[in-house]
Design a protein around this motif. Structure first.
Motif, short mmCIF file in Angstrom:
data_model
loop_
_atom_site.label_atom_id
_atom_site.label_comp_id
_atom_site.label_asym_id
_atom_site.label_seq_id
_atom_site.Cartn_x
_atom_site.Cartn_y
_atom_site.Cartn_z
N PRO A 122 -59.02 -0.21 -67.65
CA PRO A 122 -59.61 1.09 -67.32
C PRO A 122 -60.10 1.87 -68.54
O PRO A 122 -60.91 2.77 -68.40
N ARG A 182 -60.65 1.32 -59.46
CA ARG A 182 -59.35 1.07 -60.07
C ARG A 182 -58.28 0.78 -59.03
O ARG A 182 -58.15 1.49 -58.04
N HIS A 183 -57.52 -0.29 -59.28
CA HIS A 183 -56.41 -0.67 -58.41
C HIS A 183 -55.21 -1.06 -59.26
O HIS A 183 -55.36 -1.53 -60.38
N LYS A 184 -54.05 -0.89 -58.69
CA LYS A 184 -52.81 -1.27 -59.36
C LYS A 184 -52.67 -2.79 -59.34
O LYS A 184 -52.94 -3.43 -58.33
N LEU A 185 -52.25 -3.35 -60.46
CA LEU A 185 -52.03 -4.79 -60.54
C LEU A 185 -50.69 -5.16 -59.92
O LEU A 185 -49.76 -4.35 -59.91
N GLU A 239 -47.70 -6.61 -64.53
CA GLU A 239 -48.28 -6.17 -65.78
C GLU A 239 -48.95 -7.34 -66.51
O GLU A 239 -48.36 -8.42 -66.65
N THR A 295 -51.19 -1.91 -66.23
CA THR A 295 -50.59 -1.82 -64.90
C THR A 295 -51.64 -1.60 -63.83
O THR A 295 -51.36 -1.75 -62.65
N ASP A 296 -52.85 -1.19 -64.22
CA ASP A 296 -53.96 -1.08 -63.28
C ASP A 296 -55.24 -1.50 -63.99
O ASP A 296 -55.30 -1.59 -65.21
N ASP A 352 -59.90 -2.05 -63.34
CA ASP A 352 -61.11 -1.83 -62.55
C ASP A 352 -61.66 -3.17 -62.12
O ASP A 352 -61.98 -4.02 -62.95
N TYR A 353 -61.79 -3.36 -60.81
CA TYR A 353 -62.23 -4.64 -60.23
C TYR A 353 -63.72 -4.61 -59.91
O TYR A 353 -64.23 -3.61 -59.40
#
Length: 97
Positions: free
Chosen positions: A12, A45-48, A51, A56-57, A59-60
């Motif tokens: 991000p 943006r999404h949380k992974l 890690e 921890t997040d 952008d897909y």
């Protein structure tokens, strides 16, 4: 030509110019192989799930395209050496051929 789907994510904190450069490089690799990009979808943006490299997040970005199967190796190589791309996955879409 066969249908493929590319999903990749970037940190991000990556600047917009670097993201645009990655997308331009992907487009150039596909177009050099006489392929065609059908759709580019920025999922945001999404949380992974876990890690990765301290992230921890992320952008897909999802890219749907058609190209020759021989060019997938080059696209995979380019994505592996691109520092802005944290992870990527290329999948053949037999339902869209």
């Amino acid at each position: 030509m066969k249908a493929y789907e590319l999903l990749y994510f970037v940190a991000p904190t990556t600047e917009d110019a670097a993201r645009a450069a990655v997308q331009a490089r992907i487009e150039s690799v596909i177009s050099e192989a006489k392929g065609k990009i059908d759709n580019v979808d920025d999922w945001g943006r999404h949380k992974l799930a876990y890690e990765i490299n301290g992230l921890t997040d992320a952008d897909y970005i999802l890219v749907d395209f058609h190209t020759d199967p021989a060019s997938i190796t080059e696209l995979d190589r380019v994505l592996r050496i691109t520092d802005a791309v944290t992870r990527h996955m290329i999948v053949a879409r037999t339902d869209r051929d």
